[in-house]
Every structure is written in C-alpha cells, then in structure tokens.
Design a protein around this motif. Structure first.
Motif, PDB file in Angstrom:
ATOM      1  N   ALA A 295      -1.171  14.192  -7.185  1.00  0.00           N
ATOM      2  CA  ALA A 295      -1.621  13.660  -8.483  1.00  0.00           C
ATOM      3  C   ALA A 295      -0.481  13.719  -9.499  1.00  0.00           C
ATOM      4  N   ASN A 296       0.589  14.410  -9.172  1.00  0.00           N
ATOM      5  CA  ASN A 296       1.723  14.574 -10.096  1.00  0.00           C
ATOM      6  C   ASN A 296       2.488  13.254 -10.244  1.00  0.00           C
ATOM      7  N   SER A 297       2.517  12.726 -11.458  1.00  0.00           N
ATOM      8  CA  SER A 297       3.099  11.393 -11.662  1.00  0.00           C
ATOM      9  C   SER A 297       4.607  11.373 -11.427  1.00  0.00           C
ATOM     10  N   VAL A 298       5.288  12.505 -11.663  1.00  0.00           N
ATOM     11  CA  VAL A 298       6.744  12.533 -11.450  1.00  0.00           C
ATOM     12  C   VAL A 298       7.039  12.504  -9.939  1.00  0.00           C
ATOM     13  N   LEU A 299       6.257  13.243  -9.163  1.00  0.00           N
ATOM     14  CA  LEU A 299       6.425  13.224  -7.703  1.00  0.00           C
ATOM     15  C   LEU A 299       6.148  11.818  -7.155  1.00  0.00           C
ATOM     16  N   ARG A 300       5.086  11.196  -7.624  1.00  0.00           N
ATOM     17  CA  ARG A 300       4.718   9.853  -7.147  1.00  0.00           C
ATOM     18  C   ARG A 300       5.844   8.865  -7.415  1.00  0.00           C
ATOM     19  N   GLN A 301       6.351   8.919  -8.658  1.00  0.00           N
ATOM     20  CA  GLN A 301       7.401   7.982  -9.057  1.00  0.00           C
ATOM     21  C   GLN A 301       8.664   8.190  -8.231  1.00  0.00           C
ATOM     22  N   ARG A 302       9.031   9.452  -8.035  1.00  0.00           N
ATOM     23  CA  ARG A 302      10.260   9.758  -7.286  1.00  0.00           C
ATOM     24  C   ARG A 302      10.157   9.245  -5.847  1.00  0.00           C
ATOM     25  N   ILE A 303       9.019   9.506  -5.191  1.00  0.00           N
ATOM     26  CA  ILE A 303       8.877   9.055  -3.797  1.00  0.00           C
ATOM     27  C   ILE A 303       8.852   7.519  -3.751  1.00  0.00           C
ATOM     28  N   GLU A 304       8.156   6.907  -4.704  1.00  0.00           N
ATOM     29  CA  GLU A 304       8.101   5.436  -4.720  1.00  0.00           C
ATOM     30  C   GLU A 304       9.491   4.826  -4.919  1.00  0.00           C
ATOM     31  N   ASP A 305      10.274   5.390  -5.836  1.00  0.00           N
ATOM     32  CA  ASP A 305      11.621   4.859  -6.088  1.00  0.00           C
ATOM     33  C   ASP A 305      12.512   5.031  -4.856  1.00  0.00           C
ATOM     34  N   ASP A 306      12.493   6.239  -4.285  1.00  0.00           N
ATOM     35  CA  ASP A 306      13.348   6.509  -3.124  1.00  0.00           C
ATOM     36  C   ASP A 306      12.974   5.614  -1.940  1.00  0.00           C
ATOM     37  N   ALA A 307      11.667   5.400  -1.747  1.00  0.00           N
ATOM     38  CA  ALA A 307      11.222   4.592  -0.611  1.00  0.00           C
ATOM     39  C   ALA A 307      11.520   3.118  -0.840  1.00  0.00           C
ATOM     40  N   ALA A 308      11.359   2.671  -2.081  1.00  0.00           N
ATOM     41  CA  ALA A 308      11.639   1.257  -2.399  1.00  0.00           C
ATOM     42  C   ALA A 308      13.099   0.941  -2.077  1.00  0.00           C
ATOM     43  N   ALA A 309      13.981   1.893  -2.357  1.00  0.00           N
ATOM     44  CA  ALA A 309      15.408   1.677  -2.097  1.00  0.00           C
ATOM     45  C   ALA A 309      15.685   1.544  -0.601  1.00  0.00           C
ATOM     46  N   ARG A 310      14.765   2.034   0.232  1.00  0.00           N
ATOM     47  CA  ARG A 310      14.962   1.966   1.687  1.00  0.00           C
ATOM     48  C   ARG A 310      14.007   0.979   2.367  1.00  0.00           C
ATOM     49  N   GLY A 311      13.231   0.268   1.574  1.00  0.00           N
ATOM     50  CA  GLY A 311      12.320  -0.729   2.132  1.00  0.00           C
ATOM     51  C   GLY A 311      11.135  -0.146   2.885  1.00  0.00           C
ATOM     52  N   ILE A 312      10.720   1.065   2.489  1.00  0.00           N
ATOM     53  CA  ILE A 312       9.560   1.682   3.142  1.00  0.00           C
ATOM     54  C   ILE A 312       8.388   1.620   2.170  1.00  0.00           C
ATOM     55  N   ARG A 313       7.204   1.250   2.674  1.00  0.00           N
ATOM     56  CA  ARG A 313       6.028   1.174   1.811  1.00  0.00           C
ATOM     57  C   ARG A 313       5.481   2.576   1.536  1.00  0.00           C
ATOM     58  N   VAL A 314       5.011   2.795   0.312  1.00  0.00           N
ATOM     59  CA  VAL A 314       4.401   4.089  -0.023  1.00  0.00           C
ATOM     60  C   VAL A 314       2.970   3.839  -0.463  1.00  0.00           C
ATOM     61  N   VAL A 315       2.033   4.640   0.045  1.00  0.00           N
ATOM     62  CA  VAL A 315       0.663   4.574  -0.452  1.00  0.00           C
ATOM     63  C   VAL A 315       0.276   5.962  -0.945  1.00  0.00           C
ATOM     64  N   VAL A 316       0.097   6.065  -2.247  1.00  0.00           N
ATOM     65  CA  VAL A 316      -0.396   7.320  -2.848  1.00  0.00           C
ATOM     66  C   VAL A 316      -1.698   6.963  -3.552  1.00  0.00           C
ATOM     67  N   PRO A 317      -2.790   7.618  -3.202  1.00  0.00           N
ATOM     68  CA  PRO A 317      -4.058   7.292  -3.865  1.00  0.00           C
ATOM     69  C   PRO A 317      -3.984   7.592  -5.364  1.00  0.00           C
ATOM     70  N   ARG A 318      -4.884   6.982  -6.151  1.00  0.00           N
ATOM     71  CA  ARG A 318      -4.885   7.320  -7.582  1.00  0.00           C
ATOM     72  C   ARG A 318      -5.196   8.819  -7.717  1.00  0.00           C
ATOM     73  N   PRO A 319      -4.778   9.440  -8.846  1.00  0.00           N
ATOM     74  CA  PRO A 319      -4.870  10.896  -8.951  1.00  0.00           C
ATOM     75  C   PRO A 319      -6.248  11.489  -8.609  1.00  0.00           C
ATOM     76  N   GLY A 320      -7.309  10.830  -9.028  1.00  0.00           N
ATOM     77  CA  GLY A 320      -8.661  11.349  -8.760  1.00  0.00           C
ATOM     78  C   GLY A 320      -9.017  11.370  -7.283  1.00  0.00           C
ATOM     79  N   LEU A 321      -8.265  10.625  -6.463  1.00  0.00           N
ATOM     80  CA  LEU A 321      -8.516  10.649  -5.019  1.00  0.00           C
ATOM     81  C   LEU A 321      -7.510  11.544  -4.287  1.00  0.00           C
TER      82      LEU A 321
END
Ligand code: KG4
Ligand code: ZN
Length: 361
Positions: A295-321
C-alpha cells in the motif's frame, strides 16, 4: 447449488480485519466488506490475540450480512463455493472465519475451499473493482513480492498456484520493521502508513540507513534497521543508546520525518532492487506486489519506474486490496475451487501455514 456460477463467497479473519467478499470468476468484486480493528488495537500499540478473536466474533455476522446486501445476490444458493483463510495467522481469529464458512457450507450444501492467506495477497492482483474496466490478468511467468506485517518473500509462479520460493526474510517482516520503528519514533499504530506520511514531510534526505543486501541471495533482513533506528534516535536526543528505554521516544517532528524518510528509503531500495533482479533473472513477464506494505505509494512508484525501464509489467492492487481483505481470498479461492481443492468439516486453523518452502540445496 450452482456448480459453475463462478461466484465465490470469501471469508477472511486471520489477523485484525473481519472481512467477507463476493467475487465472480476470480476477478470481479461484487462485494468487499472489511471491519477494521485498527482503532481497537491502537490503544495497546499492537494486536492482543484474545481481543482480536472476540472482535471477529462480534463483527462476523454483520459483515456477512452487509456483503450479501452489497453483492446483490438474492440467495447464497447462487454460489459456486465458499472460500476461507485457513492460515497463516492467529489461531483464535482464524477459527472464527473457519467456523462461519463451515456453517454456511453445511446449511447451503456448498463446497468449502481452504485458502492460504499469502496466496490471497498475490491473487489480489487479479481483482477488478465493480466499475473498473476489464484489463488483462497478470501473465505468467510471474514474480511476486509479498510484503506484509508477518511475511516478506519473493516467489516465482510458472502458472496458477505453482510457487517456487526465491527468497524470504531471515528475521523481521518488512511490515513488522515499519511497525516497530514507527513505535520507537512515537508514531501512531500501525507504523507503515504513519512512517509513509511522516517521510513525505521530510525536508532533508541525508540520514542514510544501512541496507542488508545479503549478496547473491533473494533473502531479506530488516532487524538491523531497528538497531540503526535506535542509534539514530539516541544520537538525536543526545543520550546513550544503552540507557534508552524500549518505549516511544519524544522527538521533534523534523527529526521524526527525516528519520522516517531514511528508514523507508532503505527498506524500499532493498525490496525494489531484489524484486527487479528476480524478475530479470527468471525472465518474468509480470511483477505482482501484495501485502500491506504494498500500500506504500513510494514503494509502488519505485517498482513501477524500475520495471517500466526494463519493459516488465507491474500489477499492484489499489491500497485497500493490499491490506487484509476477503476479496483476495475470493480470487485465490476461485482458482483453487476450479482446481478441485476442497476441505471437509474437519478443516482446522493452520497458524504457521507456508506458501512455498526452500528447495533442497
Ligand atoms: O497484509 P497486512 O494488512 O496484514 C498482514 O497480513 O500482516 O499488512 C499489515 C502491514 C503492517 O505492518 C502495516 O504497517 C503495513 O502492512 N502497512 C504499510 C502501509 N500500509 C500498511 N507499510 C508501509 N507503508 C504503508 N502505506
Ligand atoms: Zn495479510
């Protein structure tokens, strides 16, 4: 009984949330009701198992009734099965949900499907909210990072419900570290969201906490961060760390936010770096992140940015899930049900249930 309706009623009570959900085909949420005990446990700064179990007893039936109304289902006989968390978790708490699920199965002659809570955190990535547009499910092979209050591990999934453990924490879970350090900083329980909010207010970012890389492995270690945090707090207060009690320390807000930033940055750096490395080394098509710390927005953003740079899809549910809920148990329960997993009326709570164990060397 409707054997193919795809409708699963799910019950979750492993820790401090009493939750019931209705999910269709492992993806579409029709109802998702969570009664949180956070206010109850904040007085003690943590969960007292007896208190948690009694609160589940108090709330289970009202939560079930609300889920029935929200789902718009006329009758429980439309269901395909009832899924329930069998473990891991607190024995007394698990028992309340299991008893509820067994009773409903018996009354409605429905199959009972046991679900591992940790598998639920992973399958939250398959869920779609009621009004959400259809989007592709995570594609295999998946690398899943589970970061909760009690668990931190990385698994590779070649297909549905097939797990290969890549690494896990050798001491504290990431959420546990957030909670303990939050308490030390004098922040409200639970520590995760409190630290995230405090860190967002930091104006200086030069308090660097150590990183336990445990090189060549996908394992994690967070207990050293507690010691580092105590050392930093003692330094801030100008006292000897040995003489500092275990209670919450009274620090100026600027110090709390700077220390919260440094601590959070360390945890996130290690989690994100190892997850990306695991995904690259295993050739994963999708990274899934689940559990309360996701649910941590900084962790979500970091993983999304790092994965986008490598062309890997990331799925993180919304925080409530990401935090505990029953919809995730309904998602996992659907795939379990279709694979034929069943439990009888002798289903017992399994407080230390594992999802995957290390392979022999
Ligand atoms: O998955 P979860 O709801 O329950 C368990 O299965 O343990 O996770 C709870 C954990 C707590 O340690 C809480 O502090 C942490 O998730 N958490 C967070 C955040 N929200 C919850 N940690 C960091 N940042 C957050 N925003
Ligand atoms: Zn959980």
């Amino acid at each position: 009984m409707s054997a193919t309706s795809g409708l699963i009623l799910a019950v979750e009570s492993s820790c401090d949330e009493t939750a019931v959900a209705v999910v269709r085909d492992g993806r579409r949420i029709l109802a998702n009701v969570v009664a949180s005990q956070v206010a109850l446990h904040s007085a003690t700064g943590g969960i007292v198992p007896e208190v948690a179990a009694r609160a589940h007893l108090r709330w289970m039936i009202p939560v079930l009734e609300q889920a029935r109304v929200e789902s718009g289902i006329a009758d429980w006989s439309e269901l395909e099965a009832i899924a329930v968390t069998e473990g891991p978790g607190l024995a007394g708490s698990l028992l309340v949900g299991i008893t509820m699920a067994k009773t409903l199965c018996w009354l409605r002659e429905l199959p009972l499907v046991p679900v591992n809570h940790l598998e639920g955190h992973i399958y939250a990535a398959w869920l779609l909210d009621p009004a959400e547009e259809e989007k592709p499910a995570p594609e295999f092979p998946v690398v899943a990072l589970v970061v909760s209050g009690g668990h931190t591990f990385l698994v590779e999934m070649a297909d549905h419900m097939r797990y290969r453990l890549l690494g896990q924490t050798v001491d504290d879970a990431a959420g546990e570290a957030f909670d303990k350090v939050g308490r030390l900083f004098g922040l409200p329980y639970p520590g995760g969201p409190s630290i995230m909010r405090a860190a967002a207010g930091a104006t200086r970012h030069d308090r660097v906490f150590p990183r336990a890389w445990l090189a060549q492995t996908f394992d994690f270690s967070f207990s050293g961060l507690k010691t580092a945090a105590r050392r930093e707090v003692a330094k801030e207060l100008g006292i000897d760390v040995q003489g500092m009690g275990s209670d919450a320390q009274d620090l100026p807000w600027s110090a709390v936010s700077e220390l919260a930033y440094g601590f959070q940055d360390s945890v996130i750096d290690v989690l994100a770096t190892k997850t990306l490395r695991a995904a690259e080394e295993t050739g994963a098509r999708t990274i899934v992140v689940g559990g309360g710390v996701a649910a941590n927005s900084v962790l979500r953003q970091r993983i999304e940015d790092d994965a986008a740079a490598r062309g890997i899809r990331v799925v993180v549910p919304r925080p409530g899930l990401c935090t505990d809920n029953a919809a995730m148990i309904g998602a996992a329960g659907f795939f379990r049900a279709r694979a034929g997993t069943r439990a009888g009326s002798d289903l017992a709570a399994k407080p230390s249930l594992k999802l995957a164990v290390p392979e022999p060397a």
